[in-house]
Structure formats: structure tokens, C-alpha cells
Design a protein around this motif. Structure first.
Motif, PDB file in Angstrom:
ATOM      1  N   ILE A 104      59.526 -15.957  40.117  1.00  0.00           N
ATOM      2  CA  ILE A 104      60.508 -16.593  39.234  1.00  0.00           C
ATOM      3  C   ILE A 104      61.098 -15.563  38.271  1.00  0.00           C
ATOM      4  O   ILE A 104      62.069 -15.847  37.577  1.00  0.00           O
ATOM      5  N   LEU A 105      60.498 -14.358  38.204  1.00  0.00           N
ATOM      6  CA  LEU A 105      61.023 -13.289  37.362  1.00  0.00           C
ATOM      7  C   LEU A 105      61.265 -12.069  38.241  1.00  0.00           C
ATOM      8  O   LEU A 105      60.529 -11.844  39.198  1.00  0.00           O
ATOM      9  N   PRO A 106      62.277 -11.257  37.899  1.00  0.00           N
ATOM     10  CA  PRO A 106      62.426  -9.990  38.617  1.00  0.00           C
ATOM     11  C   PRO A 106      61.286  -9.061  38.224  1.00  0.00           C
ATOM     12  O   PRO A 106      60.695  -9.227  37.157  1.00  0.00           O
ATOM     13  N   ASN A 107      60.962  -8.124  39.068  1.00  0.00           N
ATOM     14  CA  ASN A 107      59.878  -7.196  38.745  1.00  0.00           C
ATOM     15  C   ASN A 107      60.465  -5.996  38.000  1.00  0.00           C
ATOM     16  O   ASN A 107      60.711  -4.949  38.580  1.00  0.00           O
ATOM     17  N   ASP A 108      60.731  -6.186  36.695  1.00  0.00           N
ATOM     18  CA  ASP A 108      61.217  -5.065  35.897  1.00  0.00           C
ATOM     19  C   ASP A 108      60.442  -5.020  34.577  1.00  0.00           C
ATOM     20  O   ASP A 108      59.608  -5.885  34.301  1.00  0.00           O
ATOM     21  N   ARG A 109      60.757  -3.989  33.775  1.00  0.00           N
ATOM     22  CA  ARG A 109      59.944  -3.751  32.578  1.00  0.00           C
ATOM     23  C   ARG A 109      60.020  -4.919  31.592  1.00  0.00           C
ATOM     24  O   ARG A 109      59.011  -5.337  31.027  1.00  0.00           O
ATOM     25  N   ALA A 110      61.228  -5.454  31.395  1.00  0.00           N
ATOM     26  CA  ALA A 110      61.393  -6.534  30.415  1.00  0.00           C
ATOM     27  C   ALA A 110      60.581  -7.768  30.831  1.00  0.00           C
ATOM     28  O   ALA A 110      59.862  -8.368  30.022  1.00  0.00           O
ATOM     29  N   ALA A 111      60.686  -8.116  32.117  1.00  0.00           N
ATOM     30  CA  ALA A 111      59.980  -9.308  32.592  1.00  0.00           C
ATOM     31  C   ALA A 111      58.462  -9.088  32.550  1.00  0.00           C
ATOM     32  O   ALA A 111      57.701 -10.000  32.188  1.00  0.00           O
ATOM     33  N   LEU A 112      58.047  -7.877  32.887  1.00  0.00           N
ATOM     34  CA  LEU A 112      56.616  -7.563  32.873  1.00  0.00           C
ATOM     35  C   LEU A 112      56.061  -7.675  31.448  1.00  0.00           C
ATOM     36  O   LEU A 112      55.000  -8.262  31.219  1.00  0.00           O
ATOM     37  N   SER A 113      56.795  -7.144  30.472  1.00  0.00           N
ATOM     38  CA  SER A 113      56.353  -7.229  29.076  1.00  0.00           C
ATOM     39  C   SER A 113      56.253  -8.680  28.638  1.00  0.00           C
ATOM     40  O   SER A 113      55.286  -9.089  28.000  1.00  0.00           O
ATOM     41  N   ALA A 114      57.293  -9.444  28.988  1.00  0.00           N
ATOM     42  CA  ALA A 114      57.302 -10.856  28.586  1.00  0.00           C
ATOM     43  C   ALA A 114      56.134 -11.593  29.228  1.00  0.00           C
ATOM     44  O   ALA A 114      55.455 -12.396  28.590  1.00  0.00           O
ATOM     45  N   TRP A 115      55.872 -11.291  30.493  1.00  0.00           N
ATOM     46  CA  TRP A 115      54.846 -12.026  31.233  1.00  0.00           C
ATOM     47  C   TRP A 115      53.448 -11.688  30.717  1.00  0.00           C
ATOM     48  O   TRP A 115      52.622 -12.587  30.536  1.00  0.00           O
ATOM     49  N   VAL A 116      53.138 -10.410  30.455  1.00  0.00           N
ATOM     50  CA  VAL A 116      51.766 -10.082  30.053  1.00  0.00           C
ATOM     51  C   VAL A 116      51.456 -10.613  28.650  1.00  0.00           C
ATOM     52  O   VAL A 116      50.294 -10.845  28.334  1.00  0.00           O
ATOM     53  N   THR A 117      52.483 -10.818  27.832  1.00  0.00           N
ATOM     54  CA  THR A 117      52.178 -11.304  26.486  1.00  0.00           C
ATOM     55  C   THR A 117      52.431 -12.805  26.334  1.00  0.00           C
ATOM     56  O   THR A 117      51.784 -13.445  25.516  1.00  0.00           O
ATOM     57  N   GLY A 118      53.358 -13.365  27.115  1.00  0.00           N
ATOM     58  CA  GLY A 118      53.729 -14.765  26.870  1.00  0.00           C
ATOM     59  C   GLY A 118      53.818 -15.593  28.127  1.00  0.00           C
ATOM     60  O   GLY A 118      54.737 -16.411  28.286  1.00  0.00           O
ATOM     61  N   ALA A 119      52.845 -15.438  29.026  1.00  0.00           N
ATOM     62  CA  ALA A 119      52.896 -16.184  30.291  1.00  0.00           C
ATOM     63  C   ALA A 119      53.047 -17.692  30.055  1.00  0.00           C
ATOM     64  O   ALA A 119      53.755 -18.379  30.792  1.00  0.00           O
ATOM     65  N   GLN A 120      52.395 -18.170  28.997  1.00  0.00           N
ATOM     66  CA  GLN A 120      52.412 -19.624  28.774  1.00  0.00           C
ATOM     67  C   GLN A 120      53.777 -20.142  28.324  1.00  0.00           C
ATOM     68  O   GLN A 120      54.079 -21.321  28.497  1.00  0.00           O
ATOM     69  N   SER A 121      54.598 -19.263  27.703  1.00  0.00           N
ATOM     70  CA  SER A 121      55.937 -19.755  27.357  1.00  0.00           C
ATOM     71  C   SER A 121      56.866 -19.699  28.562  1.00  0.00           C
ATOM     72  O   SER A 121      57.868 -20.400  28.600  1.00  0.00           O
ATOM     73  N   ILE A 122      56.520 -18.863  29.562  1.00  0.00           N
ATOM     74  CA  ILE A 122      57.382 -18.758  30.745  1.00  0.00           C
ATOM     75  C   ILE A 122      56.986 -19.807  31.791  1.00  0.00           C
ATOM     76  O   ILE A 122      57.841 -20.470  32.361  1.00  0.00           O
TER      77      ILE A 122
END
Ligand code: CUA
Length: 314
Positions: A268-286
Motif C-alpha cells: 500500500i506504500l511505495p518502497n522509498d525513504r519517506a514511506a519507510l520512515s513513516a512506516w517504522v514509526t507510525g504503522a498504526q496511523s497508516i
């Protein structure tokens, strides 16, 4: 994700049946509407000018239009469906060899295991690679609830059922990328359970497989070493595995070659730096409800190092 744009034998089989059924029922619909509209428009004076219609007659319409024609049409559709089904391998078909790939449905991601003798096998997630032009048998099982694998360009929907193994034969005629989706409601993130199938040329497939089999790269800069330490000392390593490190968690996607994949969080997210940062810190909001918790106990430098480490896992 268009069922009328097939790219392999299984999907072509279903697309042909779909078009045939669509044509038959379109003809039925047109005939029905003509029969409804025609009497309404056919004015033949008023009731006062005509004697009441006799009670006899009309049985032929009911017999032919209500019984014989529907029976003939439904029987024809049934036979066409049986004919389509013959193009699919049946469950427990002994002529089939062992599967090459096993796909396990989880809430809410796809575990993909390439099978074979020990040095050959490896796990990955949310992305299946196939050699174009060759059939590949895939076993479908579930780790929790019922899911359904649907890759419209290559195959129809097939359920993944706990305690049972279903088998499909995937084939992509040409190299390309085919999107898939879970097609059975399986919990709150069901709609975000996507899969991508990459059909490689046979040569690319061999290269991809050889790369996936190997362990993760060894960190070669101080920052990557810090990132690996963050990964191993935080909860990440309890659930995820990175082969070649002490991280051997088996309940979440294998991250050994994370950076080689096209998407994150079940695509559901592209595999890039921004998405990776967002995912490792805020998986529950995504993906609210996902099994991955927010990893809060990190400062900015640690988070950057972790993301750089994950990005290095080619
Ligand atoms: Cu898995 Cu819906």
C-alpha cells in the motif's frame, strides 16, 4: 486489475467464459425489455371497445418462455462453466508434482516461500516472481483466517483456508507486473492486503532467485552498523527475520532483501525513504489494527540510521 485483460492461460480461460456469459445474458436482457416495452406501447383502443380476453391461451408463452428457454440457457452456461473448470488443475490431482511456491495468508500480508531442497528455499513477502512463459504451481494456505488470492491478470480468486492446501497454476505469458489483492474479507485491513506478481524473463528470474537466496548484506559504514544495532536491539527483531543476523523472528515479513521489493506494508506504500520512515514509526496511523506496533522509543538519529539500514537490504 482487469479480468477482461488476461495475460496467462488461466485468466484467458476465465475471460472467455466471462465474455460468453455476458453476451448470452445481454441478449436475454434485450429480449426481456422488448417483451416488456412492446405491449406497453402497443395501444389497441380502450377496454370499453374490446370484449374481455378469454381465459384460455397463453400457456405456450409460459411453457416456452418460462421453462424451456431458461432451462436451455442455464444448461448451456453450466456446460460452458464445466468446460472452463477442466482447464484448472484439481485439488489433490496426483499427476501434479510438488509446488514451487507456497503462499501463506496472514492478517494482513502475504508470506511467500520458494520451496525446494534447503539451499534452494527462501522466504519473501508480498511479491511473487515468476519466469514468464512457464507454469508455476503455487500452494495456498492460511496462517489465521480465510483469505482469497486474486490476481485478475493471471488467475481467478482462490481461497486460502486454515488447515487446507489449495493449489493454483500461475502462468504469465509475457514479462510484466500484475497486481493482486485479497478478495475475502479478513479483518479491518483486508482492503490493504495487496500482492504484486512480477513476471521476469527466464534469465532475470535466475538472477533474482540467486540474489534472494543469499543472506543480507553486511553493514559497511558506521551509520549502517548503528542502524543494524537499532534493528537488533528494538522490538523489530522479535517479529522480523534478516537472514545472516541474529534477527530470526518468524511472524512478520522476512526483511533480508526488503529493498529489492516494490512496496511496503503489503504494497500500500511505495518502497522509498519517506514511506519507510513513516512506516517504522507510525504503522498504526497508516494501517490501524495492523500487527506492527508503532516503534516509539527511538530518537531522530536512530530512526535515520534504521531507515538507512533497511534501505541497504538489497
Ligand atoms: Cu486477507 Cu482479506
Amino acid at each position: 486489475m482487469n479480468i477482461l485483460d488476461p495475460h496467462g492461460p488461466a485468466a484467458s480461460n476465465l475471460a472467455a467464459l466471462t465474455v460468453w456469459v455476458l453476451v448470452v445474458f445481454s441478449v436475454v436482457a434485450v429480449v426481456m425489455w422488448v417483451l416488456i416495452v412492446w405491449p406497453a406501447l402497443r395501444r389497441r383502443g380502450t377496454l370499453a371497445e374490446h370484449a374481455p380476453a378469454g381465459s384460455g391461451g397463453g400457456q405456450a408463452w409460459i411453457l416456452v418462455g418460462g421453462l424451456i428457454v431458461p432451462f436451455a440457457i442455464l444448461a448451456a452456461v453450466f456446460v460452458a462453466s464445466l468446460n472452463s473448470i477442466r482447464g484448472f488443475p484439481l485439488h489433490g490431482d496426483h499427476a501434479m508434482g510438488p509446488a514451487e511456491i507456497r503462499v501463506l495468508g496472514h492478517q494482513w500480508w502475504w508470506e511467500v516461500r520458494y520451496l525446494g531442497e534447503p539451499p534452494q528455499q527462501f522466504p519473501t513477502a508480498n511479491e511473487i516472481h515468476l519466469p514468464a512463459g512457464r507454469p508455476v504451481d503455487v500452494d495456498l494456505v492460511s496462517g489465521d483466517v480465510i483469505h482469497s488470492l486474486w490476481i485478475p491478470g493471471l488467475h481467478g480468486k482462490v481461497d486460502l483456508i486454515p488447515g487446507r492446501t489449495n493449489r493454483i497454476r500461475l502462468q504469465a505469458d509475457r514479462p510484466g507486473i500484475y497486481q493482486g489483492q485479497c478478495a475475502e474479507f479478513c479483518g479491518e485491513q483486508h482492503a490493504h492486503m495487496r500482492l504484486v506478481v512480477v513476471a521476469d524473463t527466464p534469465a532475470d528470474y535466475v538472477v533474482w532467485k540467486a540474489a534472494q537466496r543469499g543472506p543480507a548484506i553486511t553493514p559497511h559504514t558506521p551509520e549502517l552498523l548503528v542502524g543494524q544495532q537499532v534493528f537488533l536491539s528494538r522490538p523489530c527483531a522479535l517479529c522480523h527475520a534478516v537472514r545472516g543476523t541474529p534477527a530470526q523472528g518468524g511472524v512478520a515479513p522476512d526483511l533480508t532483501h526488503l529493498a529489492s521489493r516494490r512496496g511496503l506494508a503489503a504494497n500500500i506504500l511505495p518502497n522509498d525513504r519517506a514511506a519507510l520512515s513513516a512506516w517504522v514509526t507510525g504503522a498504526q496511523s497508516i494501517k490501524p489494527g495492523a500487527r506492527m506496533p508503532n516503534v516509539a522509543q527511538m530518537d531522530g538519529a536512530e530512526q535515520r540510521a534504521l531507515v538507512h539500514y533497511l534501505e541497504s537490504l538489497h
